[in-house]
Design a protein around this motif. Structure first.
Motif, PDB file in Angstrom:
ATOM      1  N   UNK A 192       0.844  -1.202   0.000  1.00 48.92           N
ATOM      2  CA  UNK A 192       0.000   0.000   0.000  1.00 48.92           C
ATOM      3  C   UNK A 192       0.878   1.252   0.000  1.00 48.92           C
ATOM      4  N   UNK A 193       1.916   1.260   0.831  1.00 48.82           N
ATOM      5  CA  UNK A 193       2.897   2.358   0.842  1.00 48.82           C
ATOM      6  C   UNK A 193       4.289   1.724   0.808  1.00 48.82           C
ATOM      7  N   UNK A 194       4.988   1.838  -0.318  1.00 51.70           N
ATOM      8  CA  UNK A 194       6.343   1.284  -0.363  1.00 51.70           C
ATOM      9  C   UNK A 194       7.330   2.176   0.387  1.00 51.70           C
ATOM     10  N   UNK A 195       8.250   1.558   1.092  1.00 52.56           N
ATOM     11  CA  UNK A 195       9.343   2.264   1.772  1.00 52.56           C
ATOM     12  C   UNK A 195       8.859   3.511   2.522  1.00 52.56           C
ATOM     13  N   UNK A 196       7.892   3.320   3.382  1.00 50.32           N
ATOM     14  CA  UNK A 196       7.289   4.430   4.111  1.00 50.32           C
ATOM     15  C   UNK A 196       8.356   5.212   4.883  1.00 50.32           C
ATOM     16  N   UNK A 197       8.338   6.522   4.729  1.00 44.91           N
ATOM     17  CA  UNK A 197       9.281   7.445   5.369  1.00 44.91           C
ATOM     18  C   UNK A 197      10.747   7.050   5.169  1.00 44.91           C
TER      19      UNK A 197
END
Length: 113
Positions: free
Chosen positions: A94-99
């Motif tokens: 859903x979110x790759x490599x978040x932050x």
């Protein structure tokens, strides 16, 4: 001295940490947990994101690996900005490599269109 209760397994050992030495642990995992908890605590994050679906309004998601405890609210803020469309499968990123933490936020359920 620091006192902790180990959360690695259901045993819940009462750990004492003094001068980098851990006591009270039944196994090596307790020692590893205690030292990490005092230097760089991490947690898995389970939350939800908005989804366009007829059946449900929120999609349950989880981080692919533990994240620094200090970053939990920042990752949750990123999740609050997301709106996905069905269909979604368990494990979809859903979110790759978040932050830029090297951790993905992934779906933890299937949602049909």
């Amino acid at each position: 001295m620091h006192n902790l209760i180990c959360i690695v397994c259901p045993r819940g050992c009462h750990l004492n940490v003094e001068n980098g030495k851990v006591s009270g642990n039944f196994c090596k995992r307790g020692e590893t947990y205690a030292l990490k908890e005092l230097t760089n605590p991490e947690r898995m994050l389970t939350t939800t994101v908005e989804i366009e679906s007829l059946d449900i309004k929120r999609l349950s998601v989880v981080t692919s690996k533990p994240i620094p405890k200090a970053k939990i609210f920042e990752v949750m803020a990123e999740c609050s900005k997301i709106k996905v469309k069905a269909p979604i499968n368990v494990g979809d990123v859903i979110i790759p490599n978040v932050l830029s933490l090297g951790v993905d936020v992934i779906s933890s359920r299937n949602v049909e269109k």
